[in-house]
Enzyme design. Structure first.
Site, mmCIF file in Angstrom:
data_model
loop_
_atom_site.group_PDB
_atom_site.id
_atom_site.type_symbol
_atom_site.label_atom_id
_atom_site.label_comp_id
_atom_site.label_asym_id
_atom_site.label_seq_id
_atom_site.Cartn_x
_atom_site.Cartn_y
_atom_site.Cartn_z
ATOM 1 N N ARG A 132 0.861 -1.192 0.000
ATOM 2 C CA ARG A 132 0.000 0.000 0.000
ATOM 3 C C ARG A 132 0.892 1.235 0.000
ATOM 4 O O ARG A 132 1.086 1.893 1.009
ATOM 5 C CB ARG A 132 -0.902 -0.006 1.220
ATOM 6 N N GLN A 137 -0.345 2.133 -5.985
ATOM 7 C CA GLN A 137 -1.812 2.257 -5.953
ATOM 8 C C GLN A 137 -2.494 1.786 -7.232
ATOM 9 O O GLN A 137 -3.571 1.201 -7.190
ATOM 10 C CB GLN A 137 -2.207 3.701 -5.717
ATOM 11 N N ASP A 140 -3.159 -1.927 -7.024
ATOM 12 C CA ASP A 140 -3.667 -2.441 -5.754
ATOM 13 C C ASP A 140 -5.120 -2.917 -5.896
ATOM 14 O O ASP A 140 -6.064 -2.136 -5.828
ATOM 15 C CB ASP A 140 -3.539 -1.312 -4.713
ATOM 16 N N SER A 143 -7.533 -2.167 -2.911
ATOM 17 C CA SER A 143 -8.095 -0.806 -2.884
ATOM 18 C C SER A 143 -9.165 -0.626 -3.948
ATOM 19 O O SER A 143 -10.244 -0.089 -3.662
ATOM 20 C CB SER A 143 -6.995 0.236 -3.101
ATOM 21 N N TYR A 239 -1.809 0.120 6.856
ATOM 22 C CA TYR A 239 -2.767 -0.722 7.575
ATOM 23 C C TYR A 239 -2.701 -0.461 9.079
ATOM 24 O O TYR A 239 -1.666 -0.079 9.610
ATOM 25 C CB TYR A 239 -2.461 -2.206 7.331
HETATM 26 P P1 NAD Z 1 -8.495 -0.687 4.889
HETATM 27 O O1 NAD Z 1 -7.346 -1.358 5.568
HETATM 28 O O2 NAD Z 1 -8.243 0.328 3.858
HETATM 29 O O3 NAD Z 1 -9.437 -0.023 5.986
HETATM 30 C C1 NAD Z 1 -9.746 -0.642 7.191
HETATM 31 C C2 NAD Z 1 -9.788 0.450 8.236
HETATM 32 O O4 NAD Z 1 -10.202 -0.133 9.469
HETATM 33 C C3 NAD Z 1 -8.422 1.102 8.488
HETATM 34 O O5 NAD Z 1 -8.518 2.487 8.237
HETATM 35 C C4 NAD Z 1 -8.147 0.798 9.946
HETATM 36 O O6 NAD Z 1 -7.467 1.836 10.607
HETATM 37 C C5 NAD Z 1 -9.548 0.604 10.484
HETATM 38 N N1 NAD Z 1 -9.620 -0.138 11.746
HETATM 39 C C6 NAD Z 1 -8.899 -1.207 12.155
HETATM 40 N N2 NAD Z 1 -9.280 -1.574 13.394
HETATM 41 C C7 NAD Z 1 -10.276 -0.719 13.771
HETATM 42 C C8 NAD Z 1 -11.067 -0.595 14.944
HETATM 43 N N3 NAD Z 1 -10.929 -1.418 15.969
HETATM 44 N N4 NAD Z 1 -11.980 0.413 14.964
HETATM 45 C C9 NAD Z 1 -12.132 1.274 13.931
HETATM 46 N N5 NAD Z 1 -11.403 1.199 12.795
HETATM 47 C C10 NAD Z 1 -10.488 0.202 12.718
HETATM 48 O O7 NAD Z 1 -9.403 -1.858 4.330
HETATM 49 P P2 NAD Z 1 -10.439 -1.768 3.126
HETATM 50 O O8 NAD Z 1 -9.716 -2.110 1.889
HETATM 51 O O9 NAD Z 1 -11.226 -0.527 3.229
HETATM 52 O O10 NAD Z 1 -11.396 -3.002 3.470
HETATM 53 C C11 NAD Z 1 -12.247 -2.932 4.619
HETATM 54 C C12 NAD Z 1 -12.937 -4.270 4.859
HETATM 55 O O11 NAD Z 1 -13.834 -4.533 3.811
HETATM 56 C C13 NAD Z 1 -12.000 -5.474 4.909
HETATM 57 O O12 NAD Z 1 -12.430 -6.369 5.912
HETATM 58 C C14 NAD Z 1 -12.149 -6.060 3.554
HETATM 59 O O13 NAD Z 1 -11.825 -7.437 3.512
HETATM 60 C C15 NAD Z 1 -13.601 -5.834 3.331
HETATM 61 N N6 NAD Z 1 -14.027 -5.901 1.935
HETATM 62 C C16 NAD Z 1 -15.179 -6.579 1.740
HETATM 63 C C17 NAD Z 1 -15.676 -6.690 0.487
HETATM 64 C C18 NAD Z 1 -16.968 -7.438 0.300
HETATM 65 O O14 NAD Z 1 -17.406 -7.559 -0.823
HETATM 66 N N7 NAD Z 1 -17.592 -7.912 1.358
HETATM 67 C C19 NAD Z 1 -14.998 -6.126 -0.596
HETATM 68 C C20 NAD Z 1 -13.843 -5.388 -0.362
HETATM 69 C C21 NAD Z 1 -13.366 -5.269 0.940
#
Ligand code: NAD
Length: 413
Positions: A132, A137, A140, A143, A239
């Site tokens: 990241r 980017q 990625d 993202s 992350y």
């Molecule tokens: P990301 O790492 O960019 O964002 C995750 C955020 O969560 C980070 O900013 C981090 O600081 C924050 N975080 C961590 N622990 C925390 C806590 N205890 N309280 C509050 N915030 C907290 O990740 P992303 O790429 O935005 O993905 C987010 C989630 O969505 C992941 O679990 C990913 O697997 C999931 N996702 C799901 C789908 C789907 O179709 N279901 C698709 C894409 C991503």
């Protein structure tokens, strides 16, 4: 750039095997870039059909349509989900020494697959491991796909909510805007904030990383302040780090009021390499008004909410907890377009003098290779397999934090 006497490299795109997958690993928009870099592209007939790209859309941009075996015979095989699905084990025998395989691999969840592919002599790149960083980017996939998922999560929340999102002033009275709370302001969270704002709701958001505050506010949402010692000033590679059980408990207590006052909660919190933190308990959900909705994006990683079940809607005292899976697959036209562009950009890094060089000295390539030369070459995957660690390479030079992500910029528009 390939010369006329250099045989052109071939990229093969088979139809996805994973049940329910609608995306395709390359779309016609990425083809001119690949052609220019020296690749010919062969698409398995029908591979793009579910994503909205018929065979003719590929041939119009110079690709060849072939059989599944034609696609597997290519120098470079690209898949959204590498070797994922019922027929995949049988297809391992189609891979060969020197072939390159690129896509989403889930290497830590499927270390045995990495080992099996290593055994074929193919070189395997797990695009989830693209760092990241600002430079990476454009390659990625996490993202690009998360931005699509964040958008779709809001649409699902809005359509399940028995209320309007925007403020509405009519002769029959005024309707107050819905209150949306986004937990986790990473890529998916920021896309969700921007989408909820565009739809006219009042948006609040929280993230453990203090740096997220500025991005949240720049999108017109209110950052929820929780007096917590999260120690997240320096995350690794964009992350977050894992919180202690005690801190999570405190977070739950402090957040309960905001959750109770929200119509829609969208949870996106993740810590790379671990199961999702459980932030919203069943007790907290019971404090919400009946009819409220929670969309849990982390469902596939175990969920950010206690009652979440991946792929299901759980009812908690009239509150719907939706464990969404593969949301990009619900918007396959654009999710595939972005995925394909990520793949084309990634491949471009390995073209040296018109030839593919998988050993090119590039951090993005080096960090994402998981199998090469007949062996598993990623230490975390080796650890999962009980193999001895390989000597770690020199760490790459530090890069500025990626707080100007295209997703954030796009979301801000
Ligand atoms: P990301 O790492 O960019 O964002 C995750 C955020 O969560 C980070 O900013 C981090 O600081 C924050 N975080 C961590 N622990 C925390 C806590 N205890 N309280 C509050 N915030 C907290 O990740 P992303 O790429 O935005 O993905 C987010 C989630 O969505 C992941 O679990 C990913 O697997 C999931 N996702 C799901 C789908 C789907 O179709 N279901 C698709 C894409 C991503």
């Amino acid at each position: 750039m390939a010369t006329t006497d250099t045989p052109r490299m071939v990229v093969g795109v088979p139809r996805e095997n994973r049940a329910g997958e609608t995306r395709v690993a390359l779309t016609p928009t990425a083809l001119p870039q690949l052609t220019k870099a020296g690749f010919d592209v062969v698409i398995e007939s029908g591979a793009g059909a579910l994503a909205g790209y018929p065979d003719a859309a590929f041939t119009d941009r110079g690709a060849r349509i072939g059989t599944r075996d034609d696609a597997f015979a290519a120098d470079v095989l690209v898949q959204v989900n590498v070797m994922d699905g019922d027929a995949s084990n049988a297809e391992l025998s189609k891979l060969r020494q020197g072939q390159v395989v690129i896509g989403a691999v889930a290497p830590f969840a499927r270390p045995e697959l990495v080992k099996a592919i290593a055994g074929t002599g193919a070189t395997l790149f797990a695009l989830e491991l693209v760092p990241r960083s600002t430079r990476a980017q454009s390659m990625d996939i996490l993202s690009s796909q998360a931005a699509v998922a964040g958008y779709k999560a809001v649409l699902i929340g809005a359509s399940e909510l028995p209320k309007m999102f925007p403020l509405l002033t009519t002769a029959a009275g005024t309707i107050a805007p819905a209150k949306v709370f986004i937990v986790g302001a990473g890529v998916a969270g920021l896309a969700a904030i921007a989408t909820s704002r565009r739809m006219g709701s009042l948006v609040e958001a929280y993230d453990v990383r203090p740096a997220a505050r500025e991005e949240v506010e720049s999108l017109g949402a209110r950052f929820v302040e929780l007096p917590l010692e999260t120690g997240q000033e320096e995350g690794s590679g964009g992350y977050a780090k894992q919180l202690s059980e005690e801190t999570i408990k405190k977070q739950q207590e402090l957040m309960a009021k905001t959750v109770a006052a929200s119509d829609v909660v969208i949870t996106t919190a993740q810590v790379q390499g671990s199961t999702a933190p459980v932030i919203i308990t069943t007790e907290m959900i019971k404090g919400m008004a009946p009819g409220s909705v929670i969309v849990d994006l982390a469902a596939e990683q175990g969920g950010n909410c206690e009652p979440t079940v991946a792929g299901e809607i759980v009812d908690v005292d009239g509150v719907k907890v939706i464990g969404v899976v593969n949301l990009p697959g619900e918007i396959p036209v654009h999710a595939s377009q972005l995925f394909g562009k990520n793949v084309a950009n990634f491949l471009g890094l390995m073209v040296v003098g018109g030839k593919l060089d998988t050993g090119v000295d590039d951090d993005v390539i080096k960090e994402s290779v998981v199998a090469a030369g007949g062996d598993v070459v990623n230490n975390r995957v080796r650890e999962a397999l009980g193999l001895e660690k390989l000597p770690e390479p020199e760490p790459p030079a530090p890069e500025p934090a990626a707080d100007d992500t295209p997703a954030a910029e796009e979301a801000a528009k």
